[in-house]
Design an enzyme around this catalytic site. Structure first.
Site, PDB file in Angstrom:
ATOM      1  N   GLY A 219      18.908  -1.383  -5.456  1.00 49.14           N
ATOM      2  CA  GLY A 219      17.842  -1.154  -6.417  1.00 49.14           C
ATOM      3  C   GLY A 219      16.483  -1.234  -5.756  1.00 49.14           C
ATOM      4  N   ASN A 220      15.442  -1.403  -6.588  1.00 49.81           N
ATOM      5  CA  ASN A 220      14.084  -1.530  -6.068  1.00 49.81           C
ATOM      6  C   ASN A 220      13.296  -2.474  -6.963  1.00 49.81           C
ATOM      7  OD1 ASN A 220      12.953   0.110  -8.304  1.00 49.81           O
ATOM      8  ND2 ASN A 220      13.997   1.813  -7.274  1.00 49.81           N
ATOM      9  N   HIS A 221      12.028  -2.667  -6.636  1.00 51.49           N
ATOM     10  CA  HIS A 221      11.209  -3.671  -7.332  1.00 51.49           C
ATOM     11  C   HIS A 221      10.494  -3.139  -8.569  1.00 51.49           C
ATOM     12  CE1 HIS A 221      11.810  -6.721  -4.272  1.00 51.49           C
ATOM     13  NE2 HIS A 221      11.451  -5.865  -3.323  1.00 51.49           N
ATOM     14  N   ALA A 287      11.119   4.780 -10.743  1.00 48.25           N
ATOM     15  CA  ALA A 287      11.315   4.627  -9.304  1.00 48.25           C
ATOM     16  C   ALA A 287      12.785   4.920  -9.019  1.00 48.25           C
ATOM     17  CB  ALA A 287      10.944   3.220  -8.857  1.00 48.25           C
TER      18      ALA A 287
END
Length: 432
Positions: A219-221, A287
């Site tokens: 995943g990402n932030h 994102a």
């Protein structure tokens, strides 16, 4: 400018008048009062007589630190009914009941609150709350239209549980939601014209999650806050908004918006492609993970003595480019406005803006919002900054400010590209 200088300190101490209508949702306004007082603002509360049947004057006085009255004949020597409205930087009416909307629309001045409204020259935000039938009644809608025509902001109410067992549109939005709109109006008084009525806006928000096994993912932030801010501002400008949302923990879903949850990039691509055909505006603020595992383990991957096995990755679909290609092929109406986001970091080949310009050329969208990310920037923060690039070559700096403020500026550019192109409050109509 750093994020620390874009909140209440940068905004300065403001004078906020909070009018409270006589509805059961009046209790929620206590949290709204506390929000603004804790931010350092001078808050005055003007309840209606009926509001005090739900929350007592002592509560409002304790939370605001100021005396409370309902009558124009209290404090006559100070001409309070004039001074409150004249001195305010922002007026918020919550809950705005059907009766209170009616009295405001017809210019009544039979209590302290309605008299104050007649002298206020600052932004006035009405936050309706009532049963669904009352909200939809032609008389109420006519009063709302009148107030908006005069330059007031009337929020679209949330949907959900009402008094008793009833449920539907008419619920007071959560105090944090009202506060975000109020803060936006303090930053930019003209941020919410009702100029997107009838415009169908599709937004992606949050981060995608690419599963490794039943408990782990790549995943990402991303927090989804910027996507939700766009949805919030668009809805309050009159748009019909759908958000396809990935991971958005703590972002707070906006009121009056349909939210469609997804997890992976492929799920996001499927939803956006399917729904874009019926949208006037598509904004890709999510994102999206560039890569995903080639395969997903059916059971939890064990640590083992040999250490982790290599994870083979493959490329996810380019959703933004796919939407542009679908428009070029006629699967999406040619007049649909497509907006992309680019989260960039500079490297040895160029800076953030250089990479953004190259991405705009590759993607072929109408507008591209370029953000610098990493080191506490953009992801998970309350503030944002960047640039807005257009397919025609214009580049506009987006100064540091709240994400809701940035959303309002982006929507200004979007509005100029919507089919009627006037930027006025003329609704976009549809035959289907």
């Amino acid at each position: 400018m750093t994020a620390a200088t874009t909140g209440p300190a940068a905004r300065g101490r403001k004078r906020i008048l909070i009018g409270v209508g006589g509805g059961i949702a009046a209790y929620k306004v206590c949290s709204l009062i506390r929000h603004f007082t804790e931010d350092g603002h001078d808050v005055r509360v003007a309840p209606t007589r009926n509001a005090l049947e739900f929350v007592g004057a002592a509560t409002f006085e304790a939370l605001s630190g100021n005396p409370v009255s309902t009558e124009v004949f209290d404090g006559v020597d100070e001409v309070v009914h004039v001074r409150l409205g004249q001195g305010a930087d922002l007026v918020i009416i919550a809950p705005a009941t059907a009766d209170l909307l009616s009295r405001a629309a017809t210019g009544r001045a039979d209590d302290l609150l309605t008299a104050s409204l007649l002298v206020a020259t600052c932004p006035v935000l009405f936050v309706p709350a009532m049963h669904t039938e009352m909200w939809r009644h032609p008389a109420t809608q006519a009063n709302v239209a009148t107030l908006r025509e005069r330059g007031n902001i009337v929020m679209t109410p949330a949907s959900g549980r009402l008094t008793g067992t009833d449920s539907g549109p008419g619920r007071l939005p959560e105090p944090q939601e009202i506060a975000l709109i109020g803060e936006l109006l303090l930053d930019r008084a003209d941020a919410l014209p009702h100029d997107l009525a009838g415009v169908r806006v599709l937004i992606s928000a949050g981060g995608t999650r690419e599963p490794l096994d039943p408990v782990r993912f790549l995943g990402n932030h991303s927090s989804g806050k910027q996507g939700f801010a766009l949805a919030r501002a668009a809805a309050q400008r009159g748009a019909e908004v759908t958000v396809v949302a990935g991971s958005t923990a703590g972002a707070g879903e906006p009121a009056a918006v349909e939210v469609v949850p997804i997890d992976s990039a492929r799920e996001l691509a499927a939803e956006m492609t399917h729904r874009a055909a019926d949208a006037d505006v598509v904004i890709m603020a999510a994102a999206v993970a560039d890569f995903r595992p080639v395969s997903t383990a059916e059971s939890k991957i064990k640590k083992g003595d040999a250490g982790p096995a290599p994870v083979e990755l493959t490329t996810n679909p380019d959703i933004l480019r796919g939407l542009v290609e679908a428009r070029d092929a006629g699967a999406i109406p040619v007049e649909t406005v497509i907006v992309g986001f680019a989260a960039e970091t500079g490297d040895e080949t160029g800076g953030v803006l250089d990479h953004g310009r190259a991405k705009l050329k590759r993607k072929g969208c109408d507008l591209l919002v370029v953000n610098a990310v990493g080191n506490g920037k953009a992801f998970g923060t309350e503030d944002n900054t960047g640039w807005l690039l257009s397919a025609h070559g214009e580049e506009t700096a987006l100064p540091m400010g709240t994400k809701t403020l940035m959303a309002s500026r982006i929507l200004d550019a979007v509005r100029s590209l919507v089919p009627d192109g006037s930027g006025t409050a003329t609704p976009v109509t549809h035959t289907s």
